[in-house]
Design a protein around this motif. Structure first.
Motif, PDB file in Angstrom:
ATOM      1  N   VAL A 106     -13.914   1.736  57.540  1.00 55.50           N
ATOM      2  CA  VAL A 106     -14.391   2.577  56.670  1.00 55.50           C
ATOM      3  C   VAL A 106     -15.793   1.933  56.074  1.00 55.50           C
ATOM      4  N   LYS A 107     -15.668   0.875  55.198  1.00 52.58           N
ATOM      5  CA  LYS A 107     -17.020   1.228  54.701  1.00 52.58           C
ATOM      6  C   LYS A 107     -18.233   1.265  55.729  1.00 52.58           C
ATOM      7  N   GLN A 108     -18.471   0.870  57.130  1.00 53.90           N
ATOM      8  CA  GLN A 108     -18.965   0.306  58.006  1.00 53.90           C
ATOM      9  C   GLN A 108     -19.350   2.028  58.679  1.00 53.90           C
ATOM     10  N   VAL A 109     -17.677   3.581  58.330  1.00 51.09           N
ATOM     11  CA  VAL A 109     -18.810   4.091  58.640  1.00 51.09           C
ATOM     12  C   VAL A 109     -19.136   5.267  57.785  1.00 51.09           C
ATOM     13  N   LEU A 110     -19.031   4.719  56.787  1.00 54.07           N
ATOM     14  CA  LEU A 110     -19.062   5.039  55.120  1.00 54.07           C
ATOM     15  C   LEU A 110     -21.195   4.410  55.419  1.00 54.07           C
ATOM     16  N   VAL A 111     -21.458   3.432  54.990  1.00 54.40           N
ATOM     17  CA  VAL A 111     -22.846   3.407  55.469  1.00 54.40           C
ATOM     18  C   VAL A 111     -23.448   3.862  56.902  1.00 54.40           C
ATOM     19  N   ASP A 112     -22.630   4.225  57.969  1.00 50.78           N
ATOM     20  CA  ASP A 112     -23.538   5.357  58.485  1.00 50.78           C
ATOM     21  C   ASP A 112     -23.770   6.686  58.388  1.00 50.78           C
ATOM     22  N   GLU A 113     -22.632   6.736  57.467  1.00 46.02           N
ATOM     23  CA  GLU A 113     -23.223   8.186  56.814  1.00 46.02           C
ATOM     24  C   GLU A 113     -24.120   8.463  55.769  1.00 46.02           C
ATOM     25  N   GLY A 114     -24.638   7.188  55.388  1.00 48.43           N
ATOM     26  CA  GLY A 114     -25.610   7.459  54.806  1.00 48.43           C
ATOM     27  C   GLY A 114     -25.005   7.531  53.345  1.00 48.43           C
ATOM     28  N   HIS A 115     -23.699   6.690  53.273  1.00 49.50           N
ATOM     29  CA  HIS A 115     -23.427   6.221  51.993  1.00 49.50           C
ATOM     30  C   HIS A 115     -23.304   5.506  51.231  1.00 49.50           C
ATOM     31  N   GLY A 116     -23.838   5.127  50.190  1.00 48.47           N
ATOM     32  CA  GLY A 116     -24.585   3.766  49.658  1.00 48.47           C
ATOM     33  C   GLY A 116     -22.657   2.469  49.692  1.00 48.47           C
ATOM     34  N   ALA A 117     -23.310   1.528  49.147  1.00 48.22           N
ATOM     35  CA  ALA A 117     -22.399   0.541  48.593  1.00 48.22           C
ATOM     36  C   ALA A 117     -21.225   0.711  48.243  1.00 48.22           C
ATOM     37  N   MET A 118     -19.863   1.112  48.921  1.00 48.56           N
ATOM     38  CA  MET A 118     -18.807   1.424  48.672  1.00 48.56           C
ATOM     39  C   MET A 118     -17.735   0.648  49.510  1.00 48.56           C
ATOM     40  N   ASP A 119     -16.399  -0.006  48.151  1.00 45.31           N
ATOM     41  CA  ASP A 119     -16.024  -0.669  49.020  1.00 45.31           C
ATOM     42  C   ASP A 119     -14.244  -0.531  49.140  1.00 45.31           C
ATOM     43  N   PRO A 120     -14.357   1.117  49.970  1.00 44.41           N
ATOM     44  CA  PRO A 120     -12.940   1.012  49.905  1.00 44.41           C
ATOM     45  C   PRO A 120     -11.931   1.093  50.922  1.00 44.41           C
ATOM     46  N   PHE A 121     -10.676   1.235  50.857  1.00 39.75           N
ATOM     47  CA  PHE A 121      -9.735   0.610  52.047  1.00 39.75           C
ATOM     48  C   PHE A 121      -8.253   1.970  52.072  1.00 39.75           C
ATOM     49  N   ILE A 122      -7.995   1.306  53.409  1.00 33.06           N
ATOM     50  CA  ILE A 122      -6.977   2.167  54.245  1.00 33.06           C
ATOM     51  C   ILE A 122      -5.629   2.132  53.422  1.00 33.06           C
ATOM     52  N   ARG A 123      -5.149   3.023  52.950  1.00 29.05           N
ATOM     53  CA  ARG A 123      -3.082   2.887  53.551  1.00 29.05           C
ATOM     54  C   ARG A 123      -2.550   3.600  54.141  1.00 29.05           C
ATOM     55  N   ILE A 124      -2.316   3.147  54.172  1.00 26.92           N
ATOM     56  CA  ILE A 124      -0.452   4.010  55.642  1.00 26.92           C
ATOM     57  C   ILE A 124       0.351   4.082  54.777  1.00 26.92           C
TER      58      ILE A 124
END
Ligand SMILES: [Zn+2]
Length: 305
Positions: free
Chosen positions: A141-159
């Protein structure tokens, strides 16, 4: 579930069962009063310590579903790539919203039903290797956000929306359930205060001043570096040849709350004391529950001696 969190959402959540005890039917309907940006249910990401004794630790993680379908363990690098594809395919909008709402929103909810429709084998491997998946999905999720041009974020997934055969009553938890992704229907009894804990610790070597980071998976102990690693510029001294001191301001902290869960009255057999389990809620789940709330706790079962 690993990102540092400074936001704690206060809300109340109540779940009522709509199925008979045993949890083999549909998921309980959950009534929640929460901020409008959040979903209609209240999954508590549990990391439960099952107080049944150390013997459980020695059980090997199983890779076979109860139906007898052999599962091939997936590797972490493959997992991250798969998660990136999944997130791009199905969760573009959710990721965009997360980027806009960050840091008020720090996680993306992924329904197991959607995972299952996307790739059944992938979904099933999540149930059996949740720690690998949760870490891989966090990196993805971090990588996708970076690829989409968003800055440094450290989110996570909840199932959420785990299948009914992963649902357990506390008294039905067994050794075979360890390390699996499970869903536990219960009522909260005791709830601790919200406390920060070190998630990634930074240490300074007293001999050369080099900084090393160590991931801290166990909330009960602080793991020190074994070596001042020359690969990233350290002096190659082993732990017994130098001293490592914790550098708190460079360490990564997360909010943590201990929640005691108890069997629901309708799950108890007559005359027997209700069984309990300790649950660790992390990040944005902290501060959401009150004693007496009915919850469906989704998480990974582990044991602490
Ligand atoms: Zn050193």
């Amino acid at each position: 579930m690993n990102a540092p969190s400074s936001q704690v959402v206060r809300s109340e959540a109540h779940a009522t069962r709509s199925t008979p005890p045993g949890g083999r039917g549909e998921e309980p309907h959950i009534i929640a009063r929460r901020p409008p940006c959040e979903g209609p249910h209240s999954p508590v990401e549990i990391k439960g310590g099952h107080c049944a004794g150390e013997v459980l630790i020695s059980r090997r993680r199983r890779f076979t579903k109860s139906g007898g379908v052999a599962m091939i363990p997936m590797h972490e690098a493959d997992l991250q790539t798969r998660w990136e594809s999944l997130l791009r395919d199905l969760f573009n909008e959710a990721l965009h919203n997360l980027a806009v709402e960050w840091p008020d929103t720090q996680s993306v909810e992924v329904s197991y039903r959607e995972l299952e429709r996307w790739d059944l084998d992938f979904a099933q491997s999540l149930l059996l290797q949740p720690d690998l998946h949760l870490e891989a999905s966090k990196q993805a999720v971090k990588q996708v956000l970076v690829d989409e041009g968003h800055g440094a974020m450290d989110p996570f997934i909840r199932i959420v929306h785990l299948p009914s055969d992963q649902t357990r009553a506390i008294s039905h938890l067994r050794a075979e359930d360890l390390s699996q992704m499970l869903s536990i229907d219960a009522v909260t009894t005791k709830i601790s205060g919200v406390r920060p804990r070190i998630y990634i610790a930074t240490f300074r070597c007293s001999s050369c001043g080099h900084l090393s980071t160590v991931h801290q998976p166990n909330e009960q102990e602080l793991i020190q570096p074994m070596l001042c690693d020359p690969i990233d510029g350290g002096c190659d001294r082993k732990a017994r040849e130098t001293r490592f001191s914790l550098v708190e301001r460079d360490s990564s902290l997360i909010n943590t709350q201990f929640i005691e869960l108890q069997e629901l009255p309708e799950q108890m057999r007559g005359g027997i004391q209700p069984e309990r389990i300790l649950c660790i809620a992390e990040q944005d789940l902290c501060g959401q529950l009150n004693p007496g709330d009915r919850v469906k706790a989704n998480g990974v079962l582990f044991i602490r001696s």
